[in-house]
Design a protein around this motif. Structure first.
Motif, mmCIF file in Angstrom:
data_model
loop_
_atom_site.group_PDB
_atom_site.id
_atom_site.type_symbol
_atom_site.label_atom_id
_atom_site.label_comp_id
_atom_site.label_asym_id
_atom_site.label_seq_id
_atom_site.Cartn_x
_atom_site.Cartn_y
_atom_site.Cartn_z
ATOM 1 N N ILE A 43 74.886 -6.191 52.127
ATOM 2 C CA ILE A 43 75.594 -5.058 51.550
ATOM 3 C C ILE A 43 76.873 -5.140 52.096
ATOM 4 C CG2 ILE A 43 75.638 -2.569 51.399
ATOM 5 C CD1 ILE A 43 72.507 -2.754 51.374
ATOM 6 N N PHE A 44 78.105 -4.969 51.550
ATOM 7 C CA PHE A 44 79.437 -4.644 51.880
ATOM 8 C C PHE A 44 79.870 -3.486 51.519
ATOM 9 C CE2 PHE A 44 79.042 -9.576 51.781
ATOM 10 C CZ PHE A 44 79.380 -9.628 53.131
ATOM 11 N N GLU A 45 80.269 -2.645 52.208
ATOM 12 C CA GLU A 45 81.142 -1.344 51.903
ATOM 13 C C GLU A 45 82.669 -1.599 52.110
ATOM 14 O OE1 GLU A 45 81.226 3.378 52.705
ATOM 15 O OE2 GLU A 45 79.312 1.947 53.189
ATOM 16 N N ALA A 46 83.286 -1.744 51.096
ATOM 17 C CA ALA A 46 84.660 -2.169 51.126
ATOM 18 C C ALA A 46 85.456 -1.688 49.990
ATOM 19 C CB ALA A 46 85.175 -3.368 51.868
ATOM 20 N N LEU A 47 86.843 -1.237 50.139
ATOM 21 C CA LEU A 47 87.577 -1.117 48.870
ATOM 22 C C LEU A 47 87.959 -2.544 48.154
ATOM 23 C CD1 LEU A 47 90.414 1.236 50.378
ATOM 24 C CD2 LEU A 47 88.395 1.855 48.828
ATOM 25 N N HIS A 48 87.945 -3.645 48.924
ATOM 26 C CA HIS A 48 88.219 -4.943 48.412
ATOM 27 C C HIS A 48 87.596 -5.979 49.287
ATOM 28 C CE1 HIS A 48 90.480 -7.860 46.067
ATOM 29 N NE2 HIS A 48 90.508 -8.432 47.079
ATOM 30 N N ASN A 65 90.818 5.566 60.006
ATOM 31 C CA ASN A 65 89.647 5.662 59.293
ATOM 32 C C ASN A 65 88.828 7.042 59.399
ATOM 33 O OD1 ASN A 65 88.332 6.165 61.813
ATOM 34 N ND2 ASN A 65 87.801 3.653 61.891
ATOM 35 N N ARG A 66 87.771 7.134 59.087
ATOM 36 C CA ARG A 66 87.058 8.407 58.710
ATOM 37 C C ARG A 66 86.579 9.020 60.283
ATOM 38 N NH1 ARG A 66 82.395 6.929 54.384
ATOM 39 N NH2 ARG A 66 83.949 6.332 52.609
#
Length: 60
Positions: A5-10, A35-36
């Motif tokens: 699983i990758f969580e990224a914009l691109h 970042n957050r």
């Protein structure tokens, strides 16, 4: 089959040839924008990584 699983914009996965042990992943890991958690890195930090890219290239 292994789930990744990758969580990224691109995220771009690039494979010139099929290979069972090697995969190239191009992704943004650092940004000068907070970042957050409110943390960011400096442009000099990023420039240092780019200038020494061979030092950071590895097999996981």
């Amino acid at each position: 089959m292994q789930k990744v699983i990758f969580e990224a914009l691109h995220v771009e996965l690039a494979e010139a040839r099929q290979n069972d042990i090697y995969m190239t992943v191009l992704m943004r890991m650092f940004s000068t924008r907070p970042n957050r958690n409110g943390f960011a890195v400096s442009a000099a930090f990023i420039d240092n990584i780019v200038a020494n890219a061979a030092k950071y290239t590895c097999l996981p």
